[in-house]
Enzyme design. Structure first.
Site, mmCIF file in Angstrom:
data_model
loop_
_atom_site.group_PDB
_atom_site.id
_atom_site.type_symbol
_atom_site.label_atom_id
_atom_site.label_comp_id
_atom_site.label_asym_id
_atom_site.label_seq_id
_atom_site.Cartn_x
_atom_site.Cartn_y
_atom_site.Cartn_z
ATOM 1 N N ASP A 117 -55.057 1.806 -18.429
ATOM 2 C CA ASP A 117 -55.972 2.514 -17.537
ATOM 3 C C ASP A 117 -57.264 1.716 -17.470
ATOM 4 O OD1 ASP A 117 -54.144 4.498 -17.144
ATOM 5 O OD2 ASP A 117 -55.110 5.968 -18.447
ATOM 6 N N ASP A 150 -48.146 12.746 -10.331
ATOM 7 C CA ASP A 150 -48.694 13.504 -11.456
ATOM 8 C C ASP A 150 -48.180 14.932 -11.338
ATOM 9 O OD1 ASP A 150 -50.220 11.407 -12.548
ATOM 10 O OD2 ASP A 150 -51.773 11.722 -11.036
#
Lengths: 255, 197
Positions: free
Chosen positions: A11, A130
């Site tokens: 990330d 997600d």
């Protein structure tokens, strides 16, 4: 036989690799290039870089670090974060990324998936999903990079995965949000549903804590790749030992 | 000098960087004169056959590439374009190697695109694989593939067998991405650069 892929996920926020728990409370893990090279040396099959703030801030990832990564890396890597146009995707791919992953922008404008697949080929186009379990179902969330901006969508997870494939996606990364950062194992039930609905590769994301969790995702949910972040960043799981264990378990793995 | 054909596809930067890592000077060019005078030529490419041929036509490179006599290496789509045609669209490809590129069929457990690290089965001696251990894995990412035929030096199996390394005369091609296949891929590129093709 095609090997199942071990995919560390980095990330990225402001040029640094960060990690949070359940998408919150990010701490800095290290430098992008150093981590990319370390994982390559340890045997990662592929890397994913998520610019986690780009989508909710309405920004596109900058391409300078993509070029730096492409110069040093001799394994494939995918870039995600705020790519919302052909031009944006082209900039990333021409900087040396092998694949681009779109998530919130695909929900805003599903036709983008088709445009990207037509221009660059389905094999370059990954759709990240997600997904959160609520009551008896799995539902797609949008703008998860910022908890204050995260919102529900009208899509059930399996329906959206199937639609993404129909529109031209070449791979789906399914982030199971309930499991993210919890290290309790991948959401096998959810992954099995997605696997059964798709003919394109499926990558599991969210929940890896032990080597057995990877084995279960490959063997029991039939996923093509398993993505993880914190267990690799914190050294809880070393990739060479993980791969040795998976080979011993009879999983097809690149040594 | 090694010329990389600037066909506008997406993996051009990564091929160039892989050569840089080997210390090999390359020139990214769409100039037919430069390509014709190069010692070796790499034809990269990612995307669809239709788009790939459109780009070659737009840059006036189709006859140039067809007429090359020095060693040429097609990579991924660049290899598929060496064949005669593709099921991917109504387009004639370069026609340098007999055969039609077809969609890989999916089936339970066989996902398409074929994406990831796979092994190749050697059918004929392959100088491009010199010094690479048997069973080495290469990174593939594609939905279409060329047929395994008499010009196949090595095949790969993903549900069905298809051409992984092809050669006819001075034209070679690899379906996988050597620039993204770790040390084995680097060695393959080195072999090509040093004339083992």
């Amino acid at each position: 036989m095609l090997a199942r892929r071990i995919i560390p996920c980095l990330d990225v926020r402001d040029g640094q690799v960060v990690k949070g728990t359940q998408f919150r409370d990010h701490e800095i893990v290290g430098d992008i290039i150093e981590l990319a090279q370390r994982y390559r040396d340890e045997g990662a099959d592929e890397l994913v870089f998520y610019d986690i703030t780009a989508s909710s801030d309405g920004r596109t990832v900058s391409t300078d670090w993509v070029t730096r990564v492409a110069r040093v890396l001799d394994i494939p890597f995918c870039v995600a974060g705020g790519i919302r146009s052909l031009a944006g995707a082209r900039a990333i791919l021409h900087s040396g990324a092998d694949k681009i992953s779109i998530n919130s922008p695909a929900l805003e404008n599903p036709a983008l998936i088709t445009e990207l697949a037509t221009e660059f080929g389905s094999q370059c186009v990954v759709v990240g999903i997600d997904s959160r379990q609520e009551n008896d179902g799995y539902f797609v969330k949008q703008y998860t990079g910022d908890p204050d901006k995260t919102r529900a969508t009208r899509w059930g997870t399996v329906e959206w995965a199937r639609e993404a494939q129909r529109l031209g996606a070449g791979e789906v990364v399914l982030n199971c949000m309930n499991q993210d950062g919890m290290r309790q194992g991948y959401d096998l039930a959810q992954l099995r549903l997605a696997r059964a609905a798709l003919t394109i590769p499926l990558v599991a994301s969210g929940g890896a804590g032990t080597p057995a969790h990877f084995r279960d995702a490959f063997r029991d949910a039939g996923v093509d790749g398993a993505l993880a972040a914190s267990v690799f960043h914190k050294g809880t799981i070393k990739i060479p030992a993980l791969k040795a264990q998976l080979i011993a378990d009879g999983i097809s793995i690149r040594p | 000098m090694l010329a990389i054909v600037d066909s506008g596809g997406a993996n051009i930067a990564s091929v160039r960087f892989a050569l840089e890592r080997l210390g090999v000077r390359s020139e990214l060019t769409a100039d037919p004169a430069v390509i014709r005078s190069a010692e070796r030529v790499i034809l990269p490419g990612v995307g669809s056959a239709v788009e790939g041929m459109k780009r070659l036509h737009a840059k006036g490179l189709v006859e140039c590439v067809r007429g090359l006599t020095q060693p040429v290496l097609g990579v991924c789509l660049g290899m598929q374009l060496l064949f005669e045609s593709s099921a991917e669209g109504p387009v004639d490809t370069l026609g340098l190697i007999p055969g039609r590129v077809a969609l890989l069929p999916d089936s339970p457990g066989i996902q398409v695109p074929h994406m990831g690290w796979n092994t190749v089965q050697i059918a004929k001696p392959v100088a491009l694989l010199d010094g690479i251990e048997a069973g080495a894995r290469f990174y593939f990412v594609h939905s279409y593939a060329g047929p395994a035929n008499e010009f196949t030096l090595a095949s790969c199996t993903h549900g069905t067998a298809f051409a992984a390394i092809v050669q006819r005369g001075n034209f070679s091609g690899v379906q996988f991405h050597p620039e993204r296949s770790g040390p084995a891929g680097a060695r393959l590129l080195q072999n090509f650069v040093e004339g083992r093709a």
